[in-house]
Design a protein around this motif. Structure first.
Motif, PDB file in Angstrom:
ATOM      1  N   SER A   9     -40.828   3.823 -37.252  1.00  0.00           N
ATOM      2  CA  SER A   9     -40.050   4.296 -36.308  1.00  0.00           C
ATOM      3  C   SER A   9     -38.773   4.749 -36.737  1.00  0.00           C
ATOM      4  CB  SER A   9     -40.066   3.453 -35.328  1.00  0.00           C
ATOM      5  OG  SER A   9     -41.574   2.776 -34.818  1.00  0.00           O
ATOM      6  N   VAL A  10     -38.536   5.922 -36.025  1.00  0.00           N
ATOM      7  CA  VAL A  10     -37.052   6.616 -36.287  1.00  0.00           C
ATOM      8  C   VAL A  10     -36.652   7.229 -34.803  1.00  0.00           C
ATOM      9  CG1 VAL A  10     -38.395   8.753 -37.055  1.00  0.00           C
ATOM     10  CG2 VAL A  10     -36.054   8.529 -37.844  1.00  0.00           C
ATOM     11  N   SER A  11     -35.265   7.233 -34.725  1.00  0.00           N
ATOM     12  CA  SER A  11     -34.597   7.907 -33.681  1.00  0.00           C
ATOM     13  C   SER A  11     -34.668   9.416 -33.845  1.00  0.00           C
ATOM     14  CB  SER A  11     -33.096   7.354 -33.617  1.00  0.00           C
ATOM     15  OG  SER A  11     -32.259   7.873 -34.716  1.00  0.00           O
ATOM     16  N   LEU A  12     -34.484  10.073 -32.806  1.00  0.00           N
ATOM     17  CA  LEU A  12     -34.519  11.575 -32.773  1.00  0.00           C
ATOM     18  C   LEU A  12     -33.606  11.909 -33.846  1.00  0.00           C
ATOM     19  CD1 LEU A  12     -35.645  14.138 -31.827  1.00  0.00           C
ATOM     20  CD2 LEU A  12     -34.094  13.988 -29.922  1.00  0.00           C
ATOM     21  N   ASP A  13     -32.339  11.092 -33.951  1.00  0.00           N
ATOM     22  CA  ASP A  13     -31.294  11.636 -35.037  1.00  0.00           C
ATOM     23  C   ASP A  13     -31.527  11.221 -36.307  1.00  0.00           C
ATOM     24  OD1 ASP A  13     -30.651   9.266 -33.891  1.00  0.00           O
ATOM     25  OD2 ASP A  13     -28.385   9.692 -33.772  1.00  0.00           O
ATOM     26  N   GLY A  14     -32.791  10.711 -36.667  1.00  0.00           N
ATOM     27  CA  GLY A  14     -32.825  10.287 -37.959  1.00  0.00           C
ATOM     28  C   GLY A  14     -32.912   8.959 -38.401  1.00  0.00           C
ATOM     29  N   TYR A  15     -32.631   7.981 -37.889  1.00  0.00           N
ATOM     30  CA  TYR A  15     -32.164   6.533 -38.177  1.00  0.00           C
ATOM     31  C   TYR A  15     -33.272   5.487 -37.958  1.00  0.00           C
ATOM     32  CZ  TYR A  15     -27.746   8.828 -38.715  1.00  0.00           C
ATOM     33  OH  TYR A  15     -26.622   9.502 -39.163  1.00  0.00           O
ATOM     34  N   ILE A  16     -33.636   4.636 -38.744  1.00  0.00           N
ATOM     35  CA  ILE A  16     -34.460   3.527 -38.463  1.00  0.00           C
ATOM     36  C   ILE A  16     -33.849   2.370 -37.767  1.00  0.00           C
ATOM     37  CG2 ILE A  16     -36.238   4.263 -40.245  1.00  0.00           C
ATOM     38  CD1 ILE A  16     -35.300   1.892 -42.054  1.00  0.00           C
ATOM     39  N   VAL A  17     -32.520   2.081 -38.144  1.00  0.00           N
ATOM     40  CA  VAL A  17     -31.808   1.118 -37.189  1.00  0.00           C
ATOM     41  C   VAL A  17     -30.604   1.761 -37.167  1.00  0.00           C
ATOM     42  CG1 VAL A  17     -32.927  -0.907 -38.573  1.00  0.00           C
ATOM     43  CG2 VAL A  17     -30.955   0.156 -39.311  1.00  0.00           C
ATOM     44  N   GLY A  18     -29.935   1.331 -35.812  1.00  0.00           N
ATOM     45  CA  GLY A  18     -28.557   1.835 -35.459  1.00  0.00           C
ATOM     46  C   GLY A  18     -27.557   1.560 -36.374  1.00  0.00           C
ATOM     47  N   PRO A  19     -26.296   1.808 -35.824  1.00  0.00           N
ATOM     48  CA  PRO A  19     -25.006   1.439 -36.687  1.00  0.00           C
ATOM     49  C   PRO A  19     -24.762  -0.055 -36.505  1.00  0.00           C
ATOM     50  CG  PRO A  19     -24.488   2.785 -34.927  1.00  0.00           C
ATOM     51  CD  PRO A  19     -25.975   3.043 -34.891  1.00  0.00           C
ATOM     52  N   ASP A  20     -25.207  -0.792 -35.603  1.00  0.00           N
ATOM     53  CA  ASP A  20     -25.032  -2.129 -35.632  1.00  0.00           C
ATOM     54  C   ASP A  20     -26.378  -2.836 -36.197  1.00  0.00           C
ATOM     55  OD1 ASP A  20     -27.146  -1.411 -33.551  1.00  0.00           O
ATOM     56  OD2 ASP A  20     -26.214  -2.531 -32.142  1.00  0.00           O
TER      57      ASP A  20
END
Length: 187
Positions: A9-20
């Motif tokens: 899974s990936v966010s629309l801005d390209g990350y599998i986990v957020g900064p936290d």
């Protein structure tokens, strides 16, 4: 030859986990969960790093949880017996149908491709996928794109300095506005 797939899974801005380090935005609805169940059926062995291994440990005993619904029990029944290879420099032992890798991902993938076996060699985890991608070993990238911008974190795509041409093989929009994108590496 068995293909190597990287699917997460990936966010629309390209990350599998957020900064936290959070990934609560990836919690699957029934449609997405059914998709993951169908996808795992094609996997012959799953390669993962320590963090993903520790996240997925729940499923090794989940079938004992009386609160699970039928879909979760089906996932557990598929996941538990699936052979897993864990890459870690900090773990000394793993549980379930898993083993610790003795070498790097390139050596492990080449060894698995040379053995008889069915099903894909699936990679989970961006760090491990980056190593396999740098060696040119990933055959398909499969992104389950969630409609959220997390603003940073661990990127889905490895950051390396070589071009990789891709061919779109499949797209699917699921009920929760999640979009599945499947791309094959053009060789």
């Amino acid at each position: 030859m068995r293909s190597v797939t990287y699917s997460m899974s990936v966010s629309l801005d390209g990350y599998i986990v957020g900064p936290d380090g959070g990934f609560d935005w990836t919690a699957p609805d029934e449609d997405v969960f059914r998709f993951w169940i169908d996808e795992i059926r094609g996997v012959g062995v799953h390669l993962m790093g320590r963090r993903l291994y520790e996240t997925m440990l729940y499923w090794e005993t989940a079938d004992q949880d009386p609160s699970l619904d039928a879909a979760m029990l089906e996932w557990a029944a598929l996941w538990k017996p699936l052979p897993k290879v864990v890459f870690s420099t900090t773990l000394s032992a793993v549980q379930g149908h898993a083993r610790l890798a003795s070498g790097g991902p390139a050596e492990e993938i080449e060894r698995l491709r040379a053995e008889p076996g069915e099903g894909e060699i699936a990679i989970g985890g961006a760090t491990l996928a980056a190593e396999a991608a740098a060696a040119g070993l990933i055959d398909e990238y499969r992104a389950m794109v969630h409609p959220v911008l997390v603003g940073g974190g661990t990127p889905f795509f490895p950051r390396h300095e070589r071009r990789v041409d891709l061919e779109l093989v499949e797209t699917r929009t699921l009920s929760s506005r999640v979009v599945y994108l499947r791309h094959r590496v053009v060789r």
